[in-house]
Motif scaffolding. Structure first.
Motif, PDB file in Angstrom:
ATOM      1  N   UNK A  72       0.827  -1.346  -0.069  1.00  0.00           N
ATOM      2  CA  UNK A  72      -0.071   0.001  -0.166  1.00  0.00           C
ATOM      3  C   UNK A  72       0.850   1.252  -0.011  1.00  0.00           C
ATOM      4  N   UNK A  73       0.377   2.426  -0.677  1.00  0.00           N
ATOM      5  CA  UNK A  73       1.055   3.541  -0.634  1.00  0.00           C
ATOM      6  C   UNK A  73       1.324   4.017   0.824  1.00  0.00           C
ATOM      7  N   UNK A  74       2.663   4.383   1.246  1.00  0.00           N
ATOM      8  CA  UNK A  74       2.754   4.941   2.614  1.00  0.00           C
ATOM      9  C   UNK A  74       3.690   6.439   2.516  1.00  0.00           C
ATOM     10  N   UNK A  75       4.031   6.887   3.522  1.00  0.00           N
ATOM     11  CA  UNK A  75       5.023   7.826   3.568  1.00  0.00           C
ATOM     12  C   UNK A  75       6.273   7.308   4.161  1.00  0.00           C
ATOM     13  N   UNK A  76       7.565   7.517   4.035  1.00  0.00           N
ATOM     14  CA  UNK A  76       8.789   6.945   4.587  1.00  0.00           C
ATOM     15  C   UNK A  76       9.671   8.187   4.470  1.00  0.00           C
ATOM     16  N   UNK A  77      10.289   8.330   5.731  1.00  0.00           N
ATOM     17  CA  UNK A  77      11.238   9.616   5.878  1.00  0.00           C
ATOM     18  C   UNK A  77      12.400   9.490   4.882  1.00  0.00           C
ATOM     19  N   UNK A  78      12.751  10.556   4.457  1.00  0.00           N
ATOM     20  CA  UNK A  78      14.028  10.817   3.561  1.00  0.00           C
ATOM     21  C   UNK A  78      14.843  11.925   4.223  1.00  0.00           C
TER      22      UNK A  78
ATOM     23  N   UNK B  10      15.157  20.009   8.988  1.00  0.00           N
ATOM     24  CA  UNK B  10      14.564  21.060   9.569  1.00  0.00           C
ATOM     25  C   UNK B  10      13.103  20.673  10.375  1.00  0.00           C
ATOM     26  N   UNK B  11      13.003  20.496  11.686  1.00  0.00           N
ATOM     27  CA  UNK B  11      11.969  20.062  12.090  1.00  0.00           C
ATOM     28  C   UNK B  11      10.810  20.994  11.788  1.00  0.00           C
ATOM     29  N   UNK B  12      10.794  22.175  11.493  1.00  0.00           N
ATOM     30  CA  UNK B  12       9.737  22.965  10.943  1.00  0.00           C
ATOM     31  C   UNK B  12       9.343  22.611   9.668  1.00  0.00           C
ATOM     32  N   UNK B  13      10.098  22.089   9.154  1.00  0.00           N
ATOM     33  CA  UNK B  13       9.686  21.387   7.570  1.00  0.00           C
ATOM     34  C   UNK B  13       9.576  19.950   7.470  1.00  0.00           C
ATOM     35  N   UNK B  14       9.122  19.373   8.677  1.00  0.00           N
ATOM     36  CA  UNK B  14       9.070  17.868   8.466  1.00  0.00           C
ATOM     37  C   UNK B  14       8.281  17.039   7.285  1.00  0.00           C
ATOM     38  N   UNK B  15       7.316  17.946   6.801  1.00  0.00           N
ATOM     39  CA  UNK B  15       6.425  17.386   5.746  1.00  0.00           C
ATOM     40  C   UNK B  15       7.327  17.244   4.421  1.00  0.00           C
ATOM     41  N   UNK B  16       8.467  18.020   4.434  1.00  0.00           N
ATOM     42  CA  UNK B  16       9.275  18.142   2.984  1.00  0.00           C
ATOM     43  C   UNK B  16      10.256  16.709   3.059  1.00  0.00           C
ATOM     44  N   UNK B  17      10.549  16.100   4.178  1.00  0.00           N
ATOM     45  CA  UNK B  17      11.499  15.157   4.370  1.00  0.00           C
ATOM     46  C   UNK B  17      10.808  13.760   4.260  1.00  0.00           C
ATOM     47  N   UNK B  18      10.144  13.449   3.071  1.00  0.00           N
ATOM     48  CA  UNK B  18       9.339  12.299   3.213  1.00  0.00           C
ATOM     49  C   UNK B  18       9.416  11.849   1.472  1.00  0.00           C
ATOM     50  N   UNK B  19       9.055  10.476   1.262  1.00  0.00           N
ATOM     51  CA  UNK B  19       8.742  10.065  -0.095  1.00  0.00           C
ATOM     52  C   UNK B  19       7.335   9.488   0.157  1.00  0.00           C
TER      53      UNK B  19
END
Length: 338
Positions: free
Chosen positions: A293-299, A305-314
């Motif tokens: 299934x589609x999921x998010x994984x950290x990259x 930058x913890x303030x931009x956590x949403x940018x560090x994933x695929x």
């Protein structure tokens, strides 16, 4: 994570016959590291200090020194290292090409040096990149690099020709990429081609040491396909994609627990500090469905930058990206070179 990579590298060398390591560093730095592995000449710490930040760690230095120790113990069955980047602004690449021309067809050396007179750096690589970036007519430099490459390609095929041609290819790659004109051959595709060339040149089983966004099989990057997807396309099942994931810890910055939509939140529920998950092993249907299934994984690379956590994933399927996952619950910072 560097420690886990080092341990897995040792396993692959000692038990599965891998004999080459591709690092995400400049081609010419890789040449000097390889010389150190083969002869003991050179200073690996100084060489790593000249590469990009994520490789400037004592963990990478420990891995290089272990490889040298292995070679001392196995002089007829040695390990090699190669740089997969084409930052061939270092003069050694030019010198190696010129040496081959001098030995095989010296009457064409002046022609080669005419091309190289425009290309060969006269300052450090960072200054050279800055200078080149300021030039308005970058096509002039690219044309000279391509003419030098074609000159080498047309020379008699003698011992060392393939390596000289690879040096020339990296010089072309530097000027094309830094000139931002070669949009049909992105960074990851170039790295993959380097891995493929090295495998064909040496016949070695190769370890590609890089971040999971680059090593995974898939279209994970804004620039397009990852290097891993190109390698899977070339080698098929002969390319194994290993994903290193973690739950929380500290890198250059503190990294908090993942929120529930991330795969690491589920992987972190296992009561083990570190474990290996074979995605090709038999799985209950519910587990297989989750892996597909589609999921998010950290990259998260060297900077976060913890303030931009949403940018560090695929976003995608673990089963499509990886063959093996090595999950660590808590990570600690790498030790920077002194």
């Amino acid at each position: 994570m560097y420690f886990i990579k080092h341990r897995f590298l040792r396993f692959l060398v000692e038990h599965l016959g891998f004999r080459s390591l591709v690092l995400e560093t400049d081609w010419t730095i890789g040449i000097h590291l390889d010389e150190y592995l083969c002869t003991g000449r050179g200073d690996p710490q100084a060489l790593l200090a000249a590469t990009w930040g994520p490789l400037q760690t004592n963990e990478i230095l420990d891995a290089i020194r272990w490889m040298r120790f292995y070679n001392l113990q196995h002089p007829t069955d040695t390990i090699r290292v190669v740089g997969g980047y084409f930052g061939a602004g270092h003069t050694q690449a030019y010198d190696a090409v010129a040496d081959y021309v001098r030995c095989t067809m010296p009457e064409r050396l002046d022609e080669l040096e005419t091309y190289f007179s425009v290309l060969r750096p006269t300052v450090g690589i960072d200054e050279h990149i800055e200078w080149y970036s300021s030039q308005r007519d970058k096509q002039l430099f690219i044309d000279h690099a391509q003419l030098a490459y074609q000159l080498v390609a047309d020379l008699p095929t003698q011992a060392g020709h393939a390596l000289a041609l690879q040096h020339a290819r990296f010089i072309v790659g530097f000027y094309e990429y830094q000139g931002l004109v070669s949009l049909d051959l992105d960074l990851d595709q170039r790295i993959a081609k380097s891995v493929i060339w090295w495998h064909e040149h040496t016949g070695d089983k190769v370890v590609y040491w890089g971040g999971i966004a680059h090593t995974a099989n898939g279209s994970l990057l804004a620039t397009g396909h990852s290097a891993g997807s190109y390698l899977r396309g070339h080698f098929g099942s002969g390319y194994a994609s290993i994903g290193l994931t973690f739950h929380h810890g500290s890198g250059a910055d503190p990294i908090p627990f993942p929120s529930s939509e991330f795969a690491e939140a589920v992987l972190g529920e296992v009561g083990l500090d570190t474990y290996l998950l074979d995605l090709h092993a038999g799985q209950p249907d519910s587990v297989q469905d989750w892996l597909n299934a589609p999921t998010k994984t950290r990259v998260i690379g060297p900077y976060y930058d913890p303030e931009k956590d949403s940018l560090f994933h695929m976003y995608g399927s673990l089963a499509n990206w990886f063959d093996i996952i090595i999950h660590t619950q808590e990570i600690t910072p790498a030790r920077p070179l002194a």
